[in-house]
Design an enzyme around this catalytic site. Structure first.
Site, PDB file in Angstrom:
ATOM      1  N   HIS A 168       0.871  -1.185   0.000  1.00 20.77           N
ATOM      2  CA  HIS A 168       0.000   0.000   0.000  1.00 20.77           C
ATOM      3  C   HIS A 168       0.904   1.229   0.000  1.00 20.77           C
ATOM      4  CE1 HIS A 168      -3.799  -1.932   2.000  1.00 20.77           C
ATOM      5  NE2 HIS A 168      -4.067  -1.653   0.743  1.00 20.77           N
ATOM      6  N   CYS A 264      -2.318   3.109   8.928  1.00 23.16           N
ATOM      7  CA  CYS A 264      -3.338   2.167   8.468  1.00 23.16           C
ATOM      8  C   CYS A 264      -4.533   2.115   9.407  1.00 23.16           C
ATOM      9  CB  CYS A 264      -2.782   0.744   8.406  1.00 23.16           C
ATOM     10  SG  CYS A 264      -1.373   0.539   7.341  1.00 23.16           S
TER      11      CYS A 264
HETATM   12  N1  ARG Z   1      -4.024  -6.903   6.498  1.00 25.67           N
HETATM   13  C1  ARG Z   1      -4.401  -5.705   5.884  1.00 25.67           C
HETATM   14  C2  ARG Z   1      -4.337  -5.881   4.362  1.00 25.67           C
HETATM   15  O1  ARG Z   1      -3.483  -6.572   3.902  1.00 25.67           O
HETATM   16  C3  ARG Z   1      -3.508  -4.572   6.313  1.00 25.67           C
HETATM   17  C4  ARG Z   1      -3.938  -3.270   5.756  1.00 25.67           C
HETATM   18  C5  ARG Z   1      -3.000  -2.169   6.098  1.00 25.67           C
HETATM   19  N2  ARG Z   1      -3.562  -0.935   5.714  1.00 25.67           N
HETATM   20  C6  ARG Z   1      -2.884   0.028   5.109  1.00 25.67           C
HETATM   21  N3  ARG Z   1      -3.513   1.145   4.879  1.00 25.67           N
HETATM   22  N4  ARG Z   1      -1.670  -0.100   4.675  1.00 25.67           N
HETATM   23  O2  ARG Z   1      -5.140  -5.352   3.655  1.00 25.67           O
END
Ligand code: ARG
Length: 703
Positions: A168, A264
């Site tokens: 991300h 996050c």
């Molecule tokens: N386990 C979640 C996923 O893989 C973590 C999300 C983390 N969020 C972020 N905005 N980076 O989607």
């Protein structure tokens, strides 16, 4: 002081690592402690509450990643673009987030189905409100970016993520107040890094090391001068302090197990709209069509792979599978790229694979005049070895003198408009040069599966053979030479001095004498060593019969050069009866044109050696004109030079003991090139033996 900034969070009541959708989750299924997670989350909640307002969205059982509210959507002013999760494991969160946004008076936009976009996890506003940084490559699709621009009326800058640990954008990129940027450059491709560097001044960029990056230092919440994160090295803390930021660390190790941290776990829901800021997106899309043995020949895979490798993205709109063995398939693919620049690079490669526009999208080529002789317009289309056509005034025109690394120039002659590949140095004022990648197509013969498998040179298309296969190649090459000879075709040989050192000279002589060779290309050395061997029995001072160095032998080649210089040319020395045998002798006697291209290290040189390299290139290209086959014998430099001038369709056989040379030359993406890694003397000896076996002339029954 609590500023008016608001964040949305979601309590970890149902948080767990239940599945693996990013590399951090691997090995962590059910390994996080709920109690510790709750404690860490509460700490973060209170730290943020000290500096801003926090709203809460109710957690939902069965949706363990809902704590990561950054992925709810992307907010700007009153508008929200709701997330469309890539993985089904998170798609169930969408309605709950939607509900919250709607209940709180936001105007919610939803993306088309199958167009993933993961909200503020992949889209970060410049903290000065100047533009939106949007990531793609793992979770969000590039094609979602134009929607963000349109709905939120903001400029979108697309950044491509390359490292799956930073899947991300918010895991490796954090815009801070006052135009600062905290980021991990290693997570991006080089094009994106350049885009970042163009937008953010060097003194505003805080590039972090991997060690901080893997602690999620970029996954930080910035409220004015405060930066809240899981952990930062002392170095990073002091760098941030130097520019006026105070780091607050709050451990979030339980959430790291799911691949998330401070940022996050929050979604900033008060994002002020910048005045005077309007939509602008550089993402471009174009639909291309491909036809042929897309699957059999692996064309479609190559096309789709290269789109992604080069930073683009695609959507296959149609795919008509050729069902019969001989039937072709056709595909329509929508290609998207983050900018016109990247689109041009992608399309120019797709053109080589035979991609064309949909008929209704066909455009004329874009032409720009040459305003300085020998210099093309910046954006000129670089020609390739493939037969090319360009569209002028609605008509497709075949490009003449096809070769790679030139520009395509149009001129109007008595016979109408002519398009030609021209070297940069040959461009003249008044020529119009094709720029961009519009109205250009290559003509690829769609060989059928059968043809491909039976074509002599396809059995190891573009491959490099091992020693074991040398004999097989020799058989094929001999057969080909025989056919070309009998049909009055043309074979050109490029040869390096190794041909002589390895004892291949006598065999090459035979090929010339017996009419298998119609042109010879090389440098000063091949001619010198050939004549040295025939005048003095040594090659670079080594006795060719005994294989040992002759005392003072290294002077031999200079003696030879001197002798030829006395006569004025190789031909004259042959006529005078001084040179009585050898490759050069046979060329002269059999009227085989040759060209010797000079280089900086040449001794002498021989009077025949062309030290003006522009003229040498011209001589070379004249000699290879109309060739059916080129035999490249152990001369990297001259062979590469020849390869550059040769259009697709000419068979090329490259023989060298060095696999790197062979790979380089045979990897032209055309099935006609074959590489053989072997001793060139041995190869030539096997070749003449094989030709002897083919005594009865092959009768060409084609054409
Ligand atoms: N386990 C979640 C996923 O893989 C973590 C999300 C983390 N969020 C972020 N905005 N980076 O989607």
């Amino acid at each position: 002081m609590v500023s008016q900034i608001r964040f949305l969070m979601c309590a970890p009541d149902h948080y767990d690592v239940d599945y693996v959708i990013n590399p951090w989750m691997e090995g962590n299924i059910h390994k996080s402690s709920r109690d510790r997670a709750v404690e860490q989350w509460n700490k973060l909640y209170h730290v943020i509450k000290d500096h801003a307002i926090v709203d809460l969205v109710p957690p939902q059982k069965g949706w363990p990643d809902m704590v990561f509210s950054a992925n709810a959507g992307l907010v700007l002013g009153e508008n929200v673009v709701l997330s469309r999760f890539l993985h089904k494991e998170r798609q169930g969160e969408e309605p709950y987030f939607q509900q919250w946004f709607e209940n709180n008076g936001y105007n919610v936009y939803t993306l088309p189905k199958d167009l993933p976009f993961e909200g503020a996890g992949d889209a970060l506003l410049d903290r000065e409100g100047r533009w939106l940084w949007a990531g793609y490559g793992f979770r969000s699709e590039l094609d979602s970016h134009p929607y963000l621009a349109k709905w939120l009326d903001i400029e979108v800058i697309s950044l491509r993520l390359m490292d799956e640990r930073f899947y991300h954008l918010d895991t490796c990129f954090c815009p801070l107040a006052n135009g600062y940027l905290l980021y991990y450059p290693g997570a991006f491709d080089s094009y994106s890094n350049r885009v970042i560097e163009m937008r953010v001044a060097p003194e505003k960029r805080i590039a972090i090391e991997e060690a901080d990056a893997v602690n999620f230092a970029c996954n930080a919440v910035n409220v004015d001068s405060i930066v809240i994160m899981n952990k930062a090295s002392d170095g990073l803390k002091s760098r941030l302090a130097e520019v006026g930021f105070q780091v607050i660390e709050t451990p979030l190790t339980e959430f790291l197990k799911a691949g998330g941290a401070a940022k996050c776990l929050t979604l900033r829901v008060t994002e002020p709209i910048g005045e005077e800021i309007h939509a602008n997106v550089s993402v471009e899309s174009r639909i291309i069509r491909m036809e042929g043995h897309l699957l059999d020949a692996g064309l479609i895979n190559r096309a789709l792979d290269l789109i992604v490798e080069m930073g683009g993205s695609f959507q296959v709109l149609k795919f008509n599978l050729g069902e019969q063995r001989q039937s072709t398939s056709a595909a329509e693919v929508r290609v998207s790229a983050p900018s016109h620049e990247v689109m041009e690079e992608i399309i120019s490669q797709l053109i080589d694979l035979g991609a064309v526009d949909l008929p209704q999208d066909e455009r004329d080529s874009r032409l720009e005049p040459v305003i300085q002789a020998g210099v093309a317009p910046d954006d000129f289309y670089v020609s390739t070895i493939y037969p090319t056509e360009i569209r002028v005034n609605g008509e497709w025109l075949k490009v003449q003198n096809q070769r790679m690394d030139g520009a395509i120039a149009i001129s109007t002659t008595a016979n109408g408009i002519v398009a030609k590949c021209k070297l940069l140095r040959d461009l003249e004022i008044g020529d119009k040069v094709v720029v961009d990648v519009l109205g250009i197509r290559t003509v690829r013969k769609a060989e059928s599966r059968e043809q491909r498998n039976s074509q002599e040179f396809s059995f190891m298309s573009s491959g490099v053979s091992s020693e074991k296969r040398v004999e097989l190649v020799v058989e094929q090459v001999a057969w080909e030479l025989r056919k070309i000879k009998d049909s009055g075709g043309k074979v050109v040989v490029t040869a390096g001095p190794v041909v002589i050192h390895t004892g291949g000279g006598e065999h090459l002589c035979r090929l010339v004498r017996e009419g298998y060779v119609q042109g010879l290309l090389g440098g000063n050395a091949i001619a010198v060593h050939d004549m040295e061997q025939n005048l003095l029995g040594t090659s670079l001072g080594v006795d060719m019969k005994r294989g040992v160095a002759v005392r003072g032998g290294h002077r031999h080649h200079l003696k030879v050069i001197n002798t030829i210089r006395r006569f004025g040319s190789i031909a004259k020395a042959v006529e005078a009866g001084v040179v009585k045998s050898g490759v050069m002798y046979e060329c002269v006697k059999n009227n085989i044109p040759f060209s010797l291209a000079g280089s900086i290290r040449d001794d002498g040189p021989l009077p025949d050696t062309q030290m003006n390299l522009i003229l040498a290139q011209q001589e070379y290209s004249q000699i290879i004109q109309g060739a059916d086959m080129i035999l490249m014998l152990s001369s990297m430099l001259h062979s590469i030079g020849v390869g550059n001038m040769t259009p697709a369709g000419v068979k090329m056989v490259c023989v060298d003991i060095n696999p790197a040379v062979v790979t380089k030359l045979s990897d032209r993406g055309s099935i006609e090139s074959v590489g053989v890694v072997t001793d060139v003397g041995l190869f030539l000896s096997l070749l003449t033996q094989q030709l002897d076996k083919l005594t009865s002339p092959y009768v060409a029954n084609v054409g």
